[in-house]
Design a protein around this motif. Structure first.
Motif, PDB file in Angstrom:
ATOM      1  N   PRO A  23      31.216  48.004  42.538  1.00 47.27           N
ATOM      2  CA  PRO A  23      32.231  48.456  41.574  1.00 47.27           C
ATOM      3  C   PRO A  23      33.065  47.284  41.087  1.00 47.27           C
ATOM      4  CG  PRO A  23      32.898  48.995  43.808  1.00 47.27           C
ATOM      5  CD  PRO A  23      31.482  48.475  43.900  1.00 47.27           C
ATOM      6  N   PRO A  24      33.722  47.423  39.949  1.00 48.18           N
ATOM      7  CA  PRO A  24      34.582  46.339  39.467  1.00 48.18           C
ATOM      8  C   PRO A  24      35.629  45.974  40.513  1.00 48.18           C
ATOM      9  CG  PRO A  24      34.276  48.000  37.769  1.00 48.18           C
ATOM     10  CD  PRO A  24      33.681  48.568  39.015  1.00 48.18           C
ATOM     11  N   ALA A  25      35.984  44.705  40.538  1.00 54.94           N
ATOM     12  CA  ALA A  25      36.994  44.262  41.507  1.00 54.94           C
ATOM     13  C   ALA A  25      38.370  44.803  41.172  1.00 54.94           C
ATOM     14  CB  ALA A  25      37.024  42.734  41.543  1.00 54.94           C
ATOM     15  N   THR A  26      38.630  45.013  39.881  1.00 58.95           N
ATOM     16  CA  THR A  26      39.977  45.348  39.429  1.00 58.95           C
ATOM     17  C   THR A  26      39.911  46.378  38.313  1.00 58.95           C
ATOM     18  OG1 THR A  26      40.875  43.169  40.008  1.00 58.95           O
ATOM     19  CG2 THR A  26      42.058  44.408  38.326  1.00 58.95           C
ATOM     20  N   LEU A  27      40.826  47.343  38.339  1.00 61.32           N
ATOM     21  CA  LEU A  27      41.027  48.264  37.227  1.00 61.32           C
ATOM     22  C   LEU A  27      42.485  48.161  36.788  1.00 61.32           C
ATOM     23  CD1 LEU A  27      40.288  50.596  35.303  1.00 61.32           C
ATOM     24  CD2 LEU A  27      40.879  52.182  37.169  1.00 61.32           C
ATOM     25  N   GLY A  37      38.166  50.740  47.174  1.00 62.05           N
ATOM     26  CA  GLY A  37      38.318  49.292  47.259  1.00 62.05           C
ATOM     27  C   GLY A  37      38.599  48.547  45.988  1.00 62.05           C
ATOM     28  N   VAL A  38      38.814  49.252  44.878  1.00 67.30           N
ATOM     29  CA  VAL A  38      39.124  48.582  43.620  1.00 67.30           C
ATOM     30  C   VAL A  38      40.636  48.346  43.549  1.00 67.30           C
ATOM     31  CG1 VAL A  38      39.092  48.778  41.097  1.00 67.30           C
ATOM     32  CG2 VAL A  38      37.155  49.629  42.452  1.00 67.30           C
ATOM     33  N   ARG A  39      41.030  47.119  43.232  1.00 66.13           N
ATOM     34  CA  ARG A  39      42.456  46.846  43.013  1.00 66.13           C
ATOM     35  C   ARG A  39      42.891  47.526  41.722  1.00 66.13           C
ATOM     36  NH1 ARG A  39      45.524  42.662  40.179  1.00 66.13           N
ATOM     37  NH2 ARG A  39      43.544  41.744  39.529  1.00 66.13           N
ATOM     38  N   ALA A  40      43.891  48.388  41.810  1.00 63.90           N
ATOM     39  CA  ALA A  40      44.334  49.154  40.651  1.00 63.90           C
ATOM     40  C   ALA A  40      45.763  48.762  40.291  1.00 63.90           C
ATOM     41  CB  ALA A  40      44.252  50.651  40.927  1.00 63.90           C
ATOM     42  N   ALA A  41      45.970  48.376  39.030  1.00 62.55           N
ATOM     43  CA  ALA A  41      47.293  48.019  38.524  1.00 62.55           C
ATOM     44  C   ALA A  41      47.548  48.796  37.244  1.00 62.55           C
ATOM     45  CB  ALA A  41      47.391  46.517  38.260  1.00 62.55           C
ATOM     46  N   GLN A  42      48.801  49.176  37.036  1.00 65.65           N
ATOM     47  CA  GLN A  42      49.174  49.967  35.856  1.00 65.65           C
ATOM     48  C   GLN A  42      50.242  49.219  35.066  1.00 65.65           C
ATOM     49  OE1 GLN A  42      49.826  51.739  39.167  1.00 65.65           O
ATOM     50  NE2 GLN A  42      47.596  51.692  39.193  1.00 65.65           N
ATOM     51  N   LEU A  43      49.994  49.037  33.778  1.00 64.87           N
ATOM     52  CA  LEU A  43      50.876  48.258  32.907  1.00 64.87           C
ATOM     53  C   LEU A  43      51.914  49.164  32.254  1.00 64.87           C
ATOM     54  CD1 LEU A  43      48.125  46.168  31.055  1.00 64.87           C
ATOM     55  CD2 LEU A  43      49.285  45.616  33.213  1.00 64.87           C
ATOM     56  N   ARG A  44      53.128  49.152  32.785  1.00 64.19           N
ATOM     57  CA  ARG A  44      54.212  49.939  32.181  1.00 64.19           C
ATOM     58  C   ARG A  44      54.849  49.108  31.067  1.00 64.19           C
ATOM     59  NH1 ARG A  44      56.718  52.475  37.815  1.00 64.19           N
ATOM     60  NH2 ARG A  44      54.981  53.924  38.172  1.00 64.19           N
ATOM     61  N   ARG A  66      45.361  38.739  42.167  1.00 66.79           N
ATOM     62  CA  ARG A  66      44.947  39.818  43.046  1.00 66.79           C
ATOM     63  C   ARG A  66      46.096  40.376  43.884  1.00 66.79           C
ATOM     64  NH1 ARG A  66      40.124  41.371  43.054  1.00 66.79           N
ATOM     65  NH2 ARG A  66      40.401  42.465  45.037  1.00 66.79           N
ATOM     66  N   ASP A  67      47.228  39.715  43.878  1.00 67.63           N
ATOM     67  CA  ASP A  67      48.377  40.228  44.621  1.00 67.63           C
ATOM     68  C   ASP A  67      49.127  41.317  43.856  1.00 67.63           C
ATOM     69  OD1 ASP A  67      47.923  38.530  46.778  1.00 67.63           O
ATOM     70  OD2 ASP A  67      49.134  36.915  45.909  1.00 67.63           O
ATOM     71  N   ASN A 102      58.256  37.596  39.989  1.00 71.86           N
ATOM     72  CA  ASN A 102      58.052  37.186  41.373  1.00 71.86           C
ATOM     73  C   ASN A 102      56.646  36.667  41.641  1.00 71.86           C
ATOM     74  OD1 ASN A 102      60.685  37.918  41.983  1.00 71.86           O
ATOM     75  ND2 ASN A 102      60.126  39.961  42.696  1.00 71.86           N
ATOM     76  N   SER A 103      55.696  37.018  40.772  1.00 74.00           N
ATOM     77  CA  SER A 103      54.328  36.513  40.934  1.00 74.00           C
ATOM     78  C   SER A 103      54.098  35.203  40.190  1.00 74.00           C
ATOM     79  CB  SER A 103      53.318  37.559  40.453  1.00 74.00           C
ATOM     80  OG  SER A 103      53.438  37.767  39.048  1.00 74.00           O
ATOM     81  N   GLY A 104      55.150  34.688  39.553  1.00 76.70           N
ATOM     82  CA  GLY A 104      55.049  33.374  38.927  1.00 76.70           C
ATOM     83  C   GLY A 104      54.760  33.374  37.453  1.00 76.70           C
ATOM     84  N   TYR A 105      54.775  34.548  36.796  1.00 78.41           N
ATOM     85  CA  TYR A 105      54.529  34.543  35.356  1.00 78.41           C
ATOM     86  C   TYR A 105      55.730  33.947  34.621  1.00 78.41           C
ATOM     87  CZ  TYR A 105      53.600  35.823  30.592  1.00 78.41           C
ATOM     88  OH  TYR A 105      53.386  35.747  29.235  1.00 78.41           O
ATOM     89  N   GLY A 106      55.469  33.045  33.685  1.00 76.50           N
ATOM     90  CA  GLY A 106      56.521  32.431  32.885  1.00 76.50           C
ATOM     91  C   GLY A 106      56.503  32.961  31.467  1.00 76.50           C
TER      92      GLY A 106
END
Length: 297
Positions: free
Chosen positions: A103-107, A153-160, A213-214, A279-283
């Motif tokens: 499966p994809p690593a990330t959704l 096992g897929v890392r799932a993130a949601q963009l608000r 991935r964090d 906090n994850s370092g995005y500028g």
């Protein structure tokens, strides 16, 4: 190890695909017509049709497809379409991934700051729970379908996502003719906070979420400096070099003209901050609204 993108023909999907490919990524877009080459694959989300092989071994899936929120008045039928186009399509993607050996690593799925409901002038980060209203319920159901990918096992993130400043259209595109005619005015009290983000920052922040991935769960895609609607009005007026109207558009007039969307999409306050991104370092490229508008215009 392709990145699969839905909604690639939309306001944000197009520039995201362009940026990914410019960065050397192979991108496969899911389309609802006959594919025009190996970098397109057909799906029919309304009919529940998707070949799981398209997702097999993908590096990530970025799901942006969904009927536009503000393009028409919210009838009962259109509200059902807003839900169906988001919730059902996300479920289709997750179920297609479920049986894959690779499966994809990330959704990464789209969502909105409307999840929080009307929060007034309270500063809100990703730890805040769901608010009230149709859009809050829609975002919660949408996100829940995406989170289900975590079960296998897929890392799932949601963009608000907040209000995206884009030269291609969207909310800013609808406002520009009004402001250029000298008719821009605060909406309602004008005291409600609007959380905004430049198109460039939205694209780069989304790529940051795909690669980091964090980052798991909800991620606020807004600038660190939300402004009131009155300040937004003044700043946009200066950007287009036109005076703005001193008298606000009354809330009742907005509700009369735009219906439920005005009550949920224009008048609530969203003072959202992007703690996870920072906090994850995005500028951020744009943290000042005036600078962002000048870059867009």
């Amino acid at each position: 190890m392709a990145i699969v993108v839905t909604g690639a023909s939309g306001l944000l999907g197009g520039p995201l695909v362009e940026a990914l490919r410019a960065g050397g990524e192979r991108v496969v877009t899911l389309v609802r017509r006959e594919p025009r080459g190996p970098d397109e694959a057909r799906w029919e989300p309304r009919a529940g049709v998707l070949d799981p092989a398209v997702l097999d071994g993908a590096r990530a899936v970025v799901h942006l497809a969904g009927a536009p929120i503000a393009d028409r008045r919210w009838s009962a039928d259109y509200k059902r379409e807003l839900v169906r186009s988001r919730v059902d399509s996300t479920r289709l993607l997750v179920e297609a991934m479920r049986g894959l050996e690779r499966p994809p690593a990330t959704l990464v799925t789209a969502s909105g700051v409307d999840f929080y409901g009307d929060t007034g002038d309270e500063v809100v980060d990703e730890s805040r729970g769901k608010g009230e209203g149709f859009l809050a319920e829609l975002c919660e159901r949408w996100e829940r379908e995406g989170r289900a990918a975590g079960e296998f096992g897929v890392r799932a993130a949601q963009l608000r996502t907040g209000l995206v400043l884009s030269r291609r259209g969207g909310a800013l595109g609808r406002m520009l003719p009004i402001f250029r005619a000298g008719l821009g005015a605060p909406l309602g009290s004008g005291k409600q906070f609007w959380s905004w983000i430049s198109e460039d920052d939205w694209v780069q922040a989304t790529i940051h979420v795909v690669k980091n991935r964090d980052l798991v769960g909800p991620v606020n895609l807004t600038s660190p400096t939300p402004v009131t609607n009155a300040e937004f009005t003044r700043t946009l007026g200066r950007a287009v070099r036109r005076a703005t109207m001193p008298i606000p558009v009354p809330g009742f007039a907005l509700r009369l003209g735009l219906g439920e969307f005005a009550q949920e999409g224009l008048l609530p306050g969203h003072r959202i901050v992007p703690d996870k991104l920072v906090n994850s370092g995005y500028g951020f490229a744009h943290t000042r609204l005036g600078d962002a508008l000048r870059a867009v215009l």
